[in-house]
Design a protein around this motif. Structure first.
Motif, short mmCIF file in Angstrom:
data_model
loop_
_atom_site.label_atom_id
_atom_site.label_comp_id
_atom_site.label_asym_id
_atom_site.label_seq_id
_atom_site.Cartn_x
_atom_site.Cartn_y
_atom_site.Cartn_z
N ALA A 116 0.83 -1.21 0.00
CA ALA A 116 0.00 0.00 0.00
C ALA A 116 0.87 1.26 0.00
O ALA A 116 0.57 2.23 -0.71
N CYS A 117 1.95 1.25 0.78
CA CYS A 117 2.87 2.39 0.79
C CYS A 117 3.50 2.60 -0.58
O CYS A 117 3.59 3.73 -1.07
N TYR A 118 3.94 1.50 -1.19
CA TYR A 118 4.54 1.59 -2.53
C TYR A 118 3.54 2.18 -3.53
O TYR A 118 3.87 3.10 -4.27
N LEU A 119 2.32 1.67 -3.53
CA LEU A 119 1.29 2.19 -4.45
C LEU A 119 1.01 3.67 -4.18
O LEU A 119 0.83 4.46 -5.10
N GLY A 120 0.96 4.02 -2.90
CA GLY A 120 0.73 5.42 -2.54
C GLY A 120 1.84 6.33 -3.00
O GLY A 120 1.60 7.43 -3.50
N LEU A 121 3.09 5.88 -2.87
CA LEU A 121 4.23 6.68 -3.32
C LEU A 121 4.26 6.79 -4.84
O LEU A 121 4.41 7.88 -5.39
N VAL A 122 4.11 5.67 -5.53
CA VAL A 122 4.18 5.66 -6.99
C VAL A 122 3.10 6.55 -7.59
O VAL A 122 3.34 7.33 -8.50
N SER A 123 1.89 6.42 -7.08
CA SER A 123 0.78 7.17 -7.65
C SER A 123 0.75 8.63 -7.22
O SER A 123 0.04 9.44 -7.81
N GLY A 124 1.52 8.97 -6.19
CA GLY A 124 1.51 10.34 -5.69
C GLY A 124 0.39 10.59 -4.70
O GLY A 124 0.21 11.69 -4.22
N ALA A 125 -0.39 9.54 -4.38
CA ALA A 125 -1.51 9.69 -3.45
C ALA A 125 -1.04 9.82 -2.00
O ALA A 125 -1.75 10.35 -1.16
N MET A 126 0.17 9.32 -1.71
CA MET A 126 0.71 9.38 -0.36
C MET A 126 2.14 9.94 -0.41
O MET A 126 3.11 9.22 -0.32
N PRO A 127 2.25 11.26 -0.62
CA PRO A 127 3.60 11.83 -0.71
C PRO A 127 4.32 11.75 0.63
O PRO A 127 3.71 11.88 1.68
N LEU A 128 5.62 11.49 0.56
CA LEU A 128 6.44 11.38 1.77
C LEU A 128 7.40 12.55 1.81
O LEU A 128 8.32 12.63 1.01
N ASP A 129 7.14 13.48 2.71
CA ASP A 129 8.00 14.66 2.86
C ASP A 129 8.25 14.88 4.34
O ASP A 129 7.52 15.60 5.00
N VAL A 130 9.29 14.21 4.85
CA VAL A 130 9.60 14.32 6.28
C VAL A 130 10.75 15.28 6.55
O VAL A 130 11.01 15.62 7.69
N GLY A 131 11.46 15.70 5.48
CA GLY A 131 12.54 16.66 5.63
C GLY A 131 13.77 16.12 6.34
O GLY A 131 14.58 16.88 6.83
N VAL A 132 13.91 14.81 6.40
CA VAL A 132 15.04 14.19 7.08
C VAL A 132 15.82 13.35 6.07
O VAL A 132 15.24 12.55 5.35
N GLY A 133 17.13 13.55 6.04
CA GLY A 133 17.96 12.77 5.13
C GLY A 133 17.77 13.15 3.68
O GLY A 133 17.87 12.31 2.79
N ARG A 134 17.51 14.42 3.42
CA ARG A 134 17.23 14.89 2.05
C ARG A 134 18.45 14.72 1.17
O ARG A 134 19.54 15.12 1.51
N ARG A 135 18.24 14.11 0.01
CA ARG A 135 19.26 13.94 -1.02
C ARG A 135 18.74 14.58 -2.30
O ARG A 135 17.60 14.34 -2.68
N ILE A 136 19.58 15.38 -2.93
CA ILE A 136 19.22 16.08 -4.17
C ILE A 136 20.05 15.49 -5.31
O ILE A 136 21.25 15.28 -5.15
N ARG A 137 19.41 15.26 -6.43
CA ARG A 137 20.13 14.80 -7.63
C ARG A 137 19.65 15.62 -8.82
O ARG A 137 18.52 16.09 -8.85
N PRO A 138 20.54 15.79 -9.81
CA PRO A 138 20.15 16.58 -10.98
C PRO A 138 19.20 15.81 -11.90
O PRO A 138 19.21 14.58 -11.93
N LEU A 139 18.39 16.57 -12.61
CA LEU A 139 17.58 16.06 -13.72
C LEU A 139 18.10 16.73 -14.98
O LEU A 139 18.29 17.94 -14.99
N GLY A 140 18.35 15.96 -16.02
CA GLY A 140 18.90 16.54 -17.23
C GLY A 140 20.39 16.75 -17.08
O GLY A 140 21.03 16.12 -16.24
#
Length: 190
Positions: free
Chosen positions: A20-44
């Motif tokens: 259920a968590c996986y489906l929620g994350l993939v579909s965007g129905a259950m966004p996870l934004d806890v602000g802990v351990g943030r990693r940034i990567r480039p797009l393009g």
């Protein structure tokens, strides 16, 4: 024996919860934004040269947001709120071989004639900012895409971000090809 039954029950519930968590994350129905351990990567970056004037390319990009949405785009883009230079729009993207649909909500800002910026509001990761920058060339227009994607949860989040970024960039590549095709078609009609 009773402990085995309990263990199987806990595993089934845990597995169902994970699914259920996986489906929620993939579909965007259950966004996870806890602000802990943030990693940034480039797009393009991704760069496309288009044989069309910059204003035509800008109009093609802006059309589904600021103008009338074509029938083909209605399945992909839905404007939720519209201002003079910015919209809030949901984007639907098929994932998992078309079995699921990821829905993102993004603020899209337009700076005519040379820039369109996207900022994720809700989606499978907590942070995405992107831009399309248009410059005039001798042959027409150069459309440059770049951005960044951020995830929470240290290494686990970073791995999730790699999976999301791969699909995200595939979607952008298809979008850029579509913009190129339509812009060149419109320029030929002028």
């Amino acid at each position: 024996m009773a402990w085995r039954a309990k263990l199987v029950g806990v595993a089934a519930v845990g597995g169902g919860g994970a699914a259920a968590c996986y489906l929620g994350l993939v579909s965007g129905a259950m966004p996870l934004d806890v602000g802990v351990g943030r990693r940034i990567r480039p797009l393009g970056p991704q760069v496309v040269d288009i044989r069309a004037p910059r204003d035509v390319v800008f109009d093609v990009i802006a059309q589904p947001y600021l103008g009338r949405t074509t029938r083909a785009m209605r399945e992909k883009v839905r404007v939720l709120e519209r201002g003079s230079d910015m919209v809030l729009a949901s984007h639907s993207t098929p994932v998992a071989g078309g079995k699921l649909t990821a829905v993102t909500v993004e603020a899209v800002r337009f700076t005519r004639p040379d820039r369109v910026e996207f900022r994720l509001v809700r989606g499978p990761v907590p942070h995405v900012v992107e831009s399309f920058v248009l410059t005039t060339t001798e042959a027409g227009t150069r459309l440059a895409y770049e951005g960044e994607l951020g995830t929470d949860g240290w290494a686990l989040g970073q791995r999730w971000g790699q999976l999301v970024a791969a699909r995200w960039e595939e979607t952008v590549t298809a979008s850029l090809a579509s913009v190129r095709h339509e812009s060149e078609r419109r320029a030929a009609l002028r």
